[in-house]
Every structure is written in structure tokens, then in C-alpha cells.
Design a protein around this motif. Structure first.
Motif, PDB file in Angstrom:
ATOM      1  N   LYS A  94      34.257 133.290  60.461  1.00 26.75           N
ATOM      2  CA  LYS A  94      34.425 132.227  59.463  1.00 26.75           C
ATOM      3  C   LYS A  94      35.039 132.762  58.169  1.00 26.75           C
ATOM      4  O   LYS A  94      35.947 132.135  57.621  1.00 26.75           O
ATOM      5  CB  LYS A  94      33.117 131.503  59.184  1.00 26.75           C
ATOM      6  N   PRO A  95      34.590 133.914  57.666  1.00 23.05           N
ATOM      7  CA  PRO A  95      35.253 134.435  56.462  1.00 23.05           C
ATOM      8  C   PRO A  95      36.753 134.688  56.665  1.00 23.05           C
ATOM      9  O   PRO A  95      37.546 134.473  55.746  1.00 23.05           O
ATOM     10  CB  PRO A  95      34.508 135.743  56.187  1.00 23.05           C
ATOM     11  N   THR A  96      37.130 135.106  57.859  1.00 18.94           N
ATOM     12  CA  THR A  96      38.553 135.319  58.136  1.00 18.94           C
ATOM     13  C   THR A  96      39.308 133.994  58.133  1.00 18.94           C
ATOM     14  O   THR A  96      40.394 133.894  57.550  1.00 18.94           O
ATOM     15  CB  THR A  96      38.734 136.036  59.492  1.00 18.94           C
ATOM     16  N   VAL A  97      38.731 132.982  58.760  1.00 18.60           N
ATOM     17  CA  VAL A  97      39.358 131.650  58.759  1.00 18.60           C
ATOM     18  C   VAL A  97      39.462 131.134  57.325  1.00 18.60           C
ATOM     19  O   VAL A  97      40.513 130.618  56.917  1.00 18.60           O
ATOM     20  CB  VAL A  97      38.566 130.672  59.650  1.00 18.60           C
ATOM     21  N   ASP A  98      38.393 131.272  56.551  1.00 24.05           N
ATOM     22  CA  ASP A  98      38.417 130.816  55.157  1.00 24.05           C
ATOM     23  C   ASP A  98      39.483 131.548  54.347  1.00 24.05           C
ATOM     24  O   ASP A  98      40.168 130.947  53.519  1.00 24.05           O
ATOM     25  CB  ASP A  98      37.047 131.022  54.504  1.00 24.05           C
ATOM     26  N   LYS A  99      39.636 132.838  54.596  1.00 25.54           N
ATOM     27  CA  LYS A  99      40.598 133.647  53.847  1.00 25.54           C
ATOM     28  C   LYS A  99      42.047 133.275  54.190  1.00 25.54           C
ATOM     29  O   LYS A  99      42.892 133.166  53.298  1.00 25.54           O
ATOM     30  CB  LYS A  99      40.358 135.132  54.142  1.00 25.54           C
ATOM     31  N   LEU A 100      42.344 133.097  55.475  1.00 25.29           N
ATOM     32  CA  LEU A 100      43.737 132.913  55.891  1.00 25.29           C
ATOM     33  C   LEU A 100      44.177 131.457  56.047  1.00 25.29           C
ATOM     34  O   LEU A 100      45.370 131.186  56.171  1.00 25.29           O
ATOM     35  CB  LEU A 100      43.987 133.661  57.208  1.00 25.29           C
ATOM     36  N   SER A 101      43.234 130.514  56.042  1.00 28.19           N
ATOM     37  CA  SER A 101      43.590 129.101  56.216  1.00 28.19           C
ATOM     38  C   SER A 101      44.631 128.600  55.217  1.00 28.19           C
ATOM     39  O   SER A 101      45.590 127.937  55.622  1.00 28.19           O
ATOM     40  CB  SER A 101      42.354 128.211  56.163  1.00 28.19           C
ATOM     41  N   PRO A 102      44.481 128.879  53.924  1.00 28.68           N
ATOM     42  CA  PRO A 102      45.504 128.377  52.987  1.00 28.68           C
ATOM     43  C   PRO A 102      46.907 128.891  53.326  1.00 28.68           C
ATOM     44  O   PRO A 102      47.874 128.132  53.309  1.00 28.68           O
ATOM     45  CB  PRO A 102      45.036 128.896  51.626  1.00 28.68           C
ATOM     46  N   GLU A 103      47.019 130.167  53.667  1.00 27.97           N
ATOM     47  CA  GLU A 103      48.313 130.747  54.019  1.00 27.97           C
ATOM     48  C   GLU A 103      48.872 130.113  55.298  1.00 27.97           C
ATOM     49  O   GLU A 103      50.056 129.783  55.376  1.00 27.97           O
ATOM     50  CB  GLU A 103      48.137 132.253  54.219  1.00 27.97           C
ATOM     51  N   ILE A 104      48.014 129.929  56.296  1.00 24.32           N
ATOM     52  CA  ILE A 104      48.446 129.328  57.560  1.00 24.32           C
ATOM     53  C   ILE A 104      48.895 127.889  57.345  1.00 24.32           C
ATOM     54  O   ILE A 104      49.923 127.460  57.863  1.00 24.32           O
ATOM     55  CB  ILE A 104      47.312 129.419  58.600  1.00 24.32           C
ATOM     56  N   LEU A 105      48.155 127.141  56.553  1.00 25.79           N
ATOM     57  CA  LEU A 105      48.514 125.743  56.295  1.00 25.79           C
ATOM     58  C   LEU A 105      49.807 125.632  55.489  1.00 25.79           C
ATOM     59  O   LEU A 105      50.610 124.733  55.720  1.00 25.79           O
ATOM     60  CB  LEU A 105      47.365 125.017  55.605  1.00 25.79           C
ATOM     61  N   ARG A 106      50.020 126.560  54.542  1.00 22.94           N
ATOM     62  CA  ARG A 106      51.294 126.568  53.792  1.00 22.94           C
ATOM     63  C   ARG A 106      52.457 126.815  54.742  1.00 22.94           C
ATOM     64  O   ARG A 106      53.499 126.170  54.664  1.00 22.94           O
ATOM     65  CB  ARG A 106      51.277 127.641  52.698  1.00 22.94           C
ATOM     66  N   GLY A 107      52.282 127.766  55.651  1.00 21.85           N
ATOM     67  CA  GLY A 107      53.326 128.052  56.623  1.00 21.85           C
ATOM     68  C   GLY A 107      53.610 126.864  57.522  1.00 21.85           C
ATOM     69  O   GLY A 107      54.756 126.568  57.841  1.00 21.85           O
ATOM     70  N   LEU A 108      52.562 126.174  57.948  1.00 22.24           N
ATOM     71  CA  LEU A 108      52.737 124.985  58.778  1.00 22.24           C
ATOM     72  C   LEU A 108      53.463 123.896  58.004  1.00 22.24           C
ATOM     73  O   LEU A 108      54.360 123.237  58.544  1.00 22.24           O
ATOM     74  CB  LEU A 108      51.379 124.470  59.255  1.00 22.24           C
ATOM     75  N   ASN A 109      53.111 123.737  56.752  1.00 22.15           N
ATOM     76  CA  ASN A 109      53.792 122.748  55.904  1.00 22.15           C
ATOM     77  C   ASN A 109      55.284 123.080  55.802  1.00 22.15           C
ATOM     78  O   ASN A 109      56.130 122.175  55.895  1.00 22.15           O
ATOM     79  CB  ASN A 109      53.141 122.722  54.513  1.00 22.15           C
ATOM     80  N   ASN A 110      55.618 124.349  55.645  1.00 16.65           N
ATOM     81  CA  ASN A 110      57.034 124.759  55.574  1.00 16.65           C
ATOM     82  C   ASN A 110      57.734 124.516  56.897  1.00 16.65           C
ATOM     83  O   ASN A 110      58.913 124.143  56.922  1.00 16.65           O
ATOM     84  CB  ASN A 110      57.150 126.215  55.185  1.00 16.65           C
TER      85      ASN A 110
END
Length: 113
Positions: A94-110
Motif C-alpha cells: 500500500k505505501p508503494t501504491v500511495d507513493k507512485l499513484s500520482p505519477e502513474i495517474l499523471r502518465g495515464l492522463n498524458n
């Protein structure tokens, strides 16, 4: 005045676009899952006894109908204990998901722009 329009080519174009966007999303999701896996393995704070808890952490993607799920999971019998017991002192998924989620979602948005 009237005009004729062949919608077949428009529909074919939309189908091709959907297939390409689904393929791109699947590739991105798989890459994101592998990134979660690598980060979780790197950042795990417990002391390895056999090394299997770290070695069996897996990340990837899974399609469920039109939904694509990105995941990271521990695959040892004691993985839930590492994640949930001892005041979550050894939690890593969960800490890994919490840490990387914003970056992953930004990439998906792009990707979807």
C-alpha cells in the motif's frame, strides 16, 4: 439540397482508435505494474529470512471487461501479515501504491490526451 455520407469509414476509424487506445493503455498499465513491483521490492524494510517474500512480489495489469486494473501483490502465505500486522511496520504494498499513484495517474492522463 442534400448530401450523402458514408459512415462506414467513420465507424471503422473509431474501432481502430479504440483498439489502438486499448493496446496503449494495456502497455502503459503493465509498465506501471512492473514499476510498482520494482519499487516495492527495493523499498521493503523487513529482514529477509528466505528472500521469498521480496522475490514473489508481483506487479502488472489485468483486464476485466473494459476496465484495466494495475496491481502489486505479495504472493507468500505470510504476505498479509507483513502488510497488516505489527502496526503495519513492514507494510510495503500500500505505501508503494500511495507513493507512485500520482505519477502513474499523471502518465495515464498524458497518454489519453
Amino acid at each position: 439540397m442534400g448530401f450523402k455520407m458514408d459512415t462506414r469509414s467513420i465507424l471503422e476509424g473509431l474501432v481502430k482508435f479504440e483498439l489502438k487506445s486499448r493496446a496503449a493503455m494495456g502497455l502503459y498499465a503493465d509498465t506501471a505494474g512492473k514499476k510498482l513491483e520494482a519499487e516495492a521490492k527495493k523499498s521493503a524494510t523487513w529482514i529477509n529470512r528466505t528472500g521469498m517474500a521480496r522475490k514473489t512480489i508481483k506487479g502488472g495489469k489485468q483486464w476485466e471487461g473494459d476496465k484495466c486494473h494495475v496491481y502489486v501483490c505479495g504472493n507468500e502465505e505470510h504476505s498479509p501479515y507483513l502488510e497488516l500486522c505489527n502496526d503495519k511496520k513492514y507494510a510495503i504494498l500500500k505505501p508503494t501504491v500511495d507513493k507512485l499513484s500520482p505519477e502513474i495517474l499523471r502518465g495515464l492522463n498524458n497518454l489519453l490526451r
